[in-house]
Design a protein around this motif. Structure first.
Motif, PDB file in Angstrom:
ATOM      1  N   TYR A  97      -3.205  10.588  -7.928  1.00 56.43           N
ATOM      2  CA  TYR A  97      -3.548  10.235  -6.511  1.00 56.43           C
ATOM      3  C   TYR A  97      -3.835  10.617  -5.385  1.00 56.43           C
ATOM      4  O   TYR A  97      -3.911  10.811  -4.758  1.00 56.43           O
ATOM      5  CB  TYR A  97      -2.865   9.023  -6.399  1.00 56.43           C
ATOM      6  N   LEU A  98      -3.292  12.197  -5.848  1.00 55.22           N
ATOM      7  CA  LEU A  98      -3.540  12.669  -4.638  1.00 55.22           C
ATOM      8  C   LEU A  98      -4.195  13.608  -3.798  1.00 55.22           C
ATOM      9  O   LEU A  98      -5.249  14.093  -4.374  1.00 55.22           O
ATOM     10  CB  LEU A  98      -2.320  14.351  -5.545  1.00 55.22           C
ATOM     11  N   HIS A  99      -4.099  13.094  -3.014  1.00 51.28           N
ATOM     12  CA  HIS A  99      -5.725  13.804  -1.491  1.00 51.28           C
ATOM     13  C   HIS A  99      -4.653  14.771  -0.756  1.00 51.28           C
ATOM     14  O   HIS A  99      -3.934  15.609  -1.368  1.00 51.28           O
ATOM     15  CB  HIS A  99      -5.612  12.780  -0.805  1.00 51.28           C
ATOM     16  N   GLY A 100      -5.616  15.539  -0.304  1.00 49.67           N
ATOM     17  CA  GLY A 100      -4.855  16.624   0.776  1.00 49.67           C
ATOM     18  C   GLY A 100      -6.067  17.618   0.873  1.00 49.67           C
ATOM     19  O   GLY A 100      -5.689  18.380   1.868  1.00 49.67           O
ATOM     20  N   GLY A 145       0.558  16.054  -2.116  1.00 52.15           N
ATOM     21  CA  GLY A 145      -0.426  16.101  -1.663  1.00 52.15           C
ATOM     22  C   GLY A 145       0.025  14.753  -1.249  1.00 52.15           C
ATOM     23  O   GLY A 145       1.096  14.308  -0.365  1.00 52.15           O
ATOM     24  N   PHE A 146      -0.702  13.828  -0.380  1.00 54.71           N
ATOM     25  CA  PHE A 146      -1.444  12.909   0.686  1.00 54.71           C
ATOM     26  C   PHE A 146      -1.679  11.852  -0.396  1.00 54.71           C
ATOM     27  O   PHE A 146      -2.777  12.036  -1.242  1.00 54.71           O
ATOM     28  CB  PHE A 146      -1.419  12.923   1.522  1.00 54.71           C
ATOM     29  N   GLU A 147      -0.823  10.744  -0.422  1.00 53.86           N
ATOM     30  CA  GLU A 147      -1.289   9.608  -0.912  1.00 53.86           C
ATOM     31  C   GLU A 147      -2.157   7.908   0.298  1.00 53.86           C
ATOM     32  O   GLU A 147      -1.182   8.568   0.884  1.00 53.86           O
ATOM     33  CB  GLU A 147      -0.598   8.482  -1.804  1.00 53.86           C
ATOM     34  N   GLY A 189       2.956   7.031  -6.601  1.00 51.79           N
ATOM     35  CA  GLY A 189       2.144   7.207  -7.638  1.00 51.79           C
ATOM     36  C   GLY A 189       1.201   6.531  -7.938  1.00 51.79           C
ATOM     37  O   GLY A 189       1.371   5.505  -7.500  1.00 51.79           O
ATOM     38  N   ASN A 190       1.515   6.188  -9.718  1.00 51.44           N
ATOM     39  CA  ASN A 190       1.205   5.732 -10.326  1.00 51.44           C
ATOM     40  C   ASN A 190       2.249   4.556 -10.373  1.00 51.44           C
ATOM     41  O   ASN A 190       0.972   3.090 -10.094  1.00 51.44           O
ATOM     42  CB  ASN A 190       1.539   6.142 -12.312  1.00 51.44           C
ATOM     43  N   ASP A 191       3.328   4.132  -9.720  1.00 54.95           N
ATOM     44  CA  ASP A 191       4.606   3.087 -10.133  1.00 54.95           C
ATOM     45  C   ASP A 191       5.664   3.160 -10.103  1.00 54.95           C
ATOM     46  O   ASP A 191       6.602   2.999  -9.589  1.00 54.95           O
ATOM     47  CB  ASP A 191       4.453   2.815 -11.881  1.00 54.95           C
ATOM     48  N   GLY A 192       5.713   4.523  -8.867  1.00 57.56           N
ATOM     49  CA  GLY A 192       7.158   4.975  -8.181  1.00 57.56           C
ATOM     50  C   GLY A 192       7.901   5.848  -8.868  1.00 57.56           C
ATOM     51  O   GLY A 192       8.507   6.239  -8.775  1.00 57.56           O
ATOM     52  N   ARG A 199       0.746  -1.376  -0.217  1.00 62.21           N
ATOM     53  CA  ARG A 199       0.233  -0.242   0.216  1.00 62.21           C
ATOM     54  C   ARG A 199       0.968   1.422   0.203  1.00 62.21           C
ATOM     55  O   ARG A 199       1.979   1.442   0.514  1.00 62.21           O
ATOM     56  CB  ARG A 199      -1.149   0.176   0.836  1.00 62.21           C
ATOM     57  N   ALA A 200       0.272   2.054  -0.455  1.00 61.68           N
ATOM     58  CA  ALA A 200       1.200   3.511  -1.009  1.00 61.68           C
ATOM     59  C   ALA A 200       0.542   4.447   0.163  1.00 61.68           C
ATOM     60  O   ALA A 200      -0.364   5.000   0.016  1.00 61.68           O
ATOM     61  CB  ALA A 200       1.079   3.942  -1.995  1.00 61.68           C
ATOM     62  N   VAL A 201       1.558   4.928   1.099  1.00 64.71           N
ATOM     63  CA  VAL A 201       0.915   5.573   2.599  1.00 64.71           C
ATOM     64  C   VAL A 201       1.834   7.008   1.980  1.00 64.71           C
ATOM     65  O   VAL A 201       2.643   6.731   2.918  1.00 64.71           O
ATOM     66  CB  VAL A 201       0.267   5.022   3.374  1.00 64.71           C
TER      67      VAL A 201
END
Length: 236
Positions: free
Chosen positions: A192-195, A150-152, A175-178, A130-132
């Motif tokens: 994928y950016l939250h925030g 952002g935050f993922e 992100g997508n794949d590093g 998981r990307a966090v």
């Protein structure tokens, strides 16, 4: 803007299913930055039981858990309004689960591939980890946005097809794949950016406005720019 009105119509898609991480902030900032420039706006909230209007200017989709994501994708495909709006030139901004489902395929909670809405040439599945955490990326220079923050929080991994382009190159995070983060195709953009993303990156909000309004006057730096710089300084 819309063929039927001089008002900028911002359509918030399925806030009852896709608004896990404060995605209303994207709506508020986009509207505010338009109104500061004297652009009249209207926000249309479209719940999952409602048809998606085709006459909007900017469509926003947020994040969601696995089951709401599947339901949202099924309803958007059956409705067809979002795809027709994109085909007529509306801007689309989709975050995380929203990003995955506007693509060609995405993975369910058992990693089975499911069909997306098909307005962005990306394909998403589930990664091993998981990307966090915080994410920083440099946007394609052609878009004139610069560095975004952002935050993922996702297990998805996304590949970008030939009809789309990566939104940005990853500096920090997955992100997508590093290597890349997000994608865009015409005026359809996923990330994928939250925030939420637009309060933390006002230049990204202005990109969406330019896509629909044309040239816009610059605004003096305010709290959005300060937040952007603060987050960059904190994580780099």
């Amino acid at each position: 803007m819309s063929d039927t009105s001089s008002t900028l119509r911002i359509v918030w898609i399925y806030p009852d299913l896709l608004s896990t991480y404060g995605d209303q902030g994207n709506v508020l900032v986009l509207r505010r930055r338009a109104e500061l420039r004297g652009i009249p706006t209207e926000v249309v909230r479209v719940h999952s039981s409602d048809p998606v209007p085709v006459e909007g200017d900017i469509y926003l989709l947020g994040g969601g858990e696995d089951r709401p994501q599947i339901l949202a994708a099924q309803r958007l495909r059956a409705d067809g309004g979002l795809k027709r709006a994109a085909e007529r030139g509306a801007a689309v901004f989709a975050v995380c689960a929203g990003y995955q489902i506007i693509g060609e395929t995405y993975g369910d909670d058992a990693a089975n591939p499911l069909p997306g809405v098909g307005i962005l040439d990306v394909r998403s599945g589930r990664g091993d980890t998981r990307a966090v955490g915080e994410i920083v990326a440099d946007v394609d220079p052609a878009l004139g946005v610069g560095r975004i923050t952002g935050f993922e929080n996702h297990q998805g991994r996304t590949s970008v097809g030939p009809s789309a382009k990566p939104l940005s190159t990853t500096v920090l995070g997955i992100g997508n794949d590093g290597a890349t983060e997000g994608a865009y195709q015409g005026q359809v953009l996923g990330t994928y950016l939250h925030g939420p993303a637009l309060p933390r990156n006002p230049a990204l909000a202005d990109l969406l406005l330019r896509w629909r309004v044309g040239d816009i006057q610059p605004l003096p730096p305010s709290w959005g720019e300060r937040l952007h710089d603060e987050r960059l300084a904190a994580v780099l």
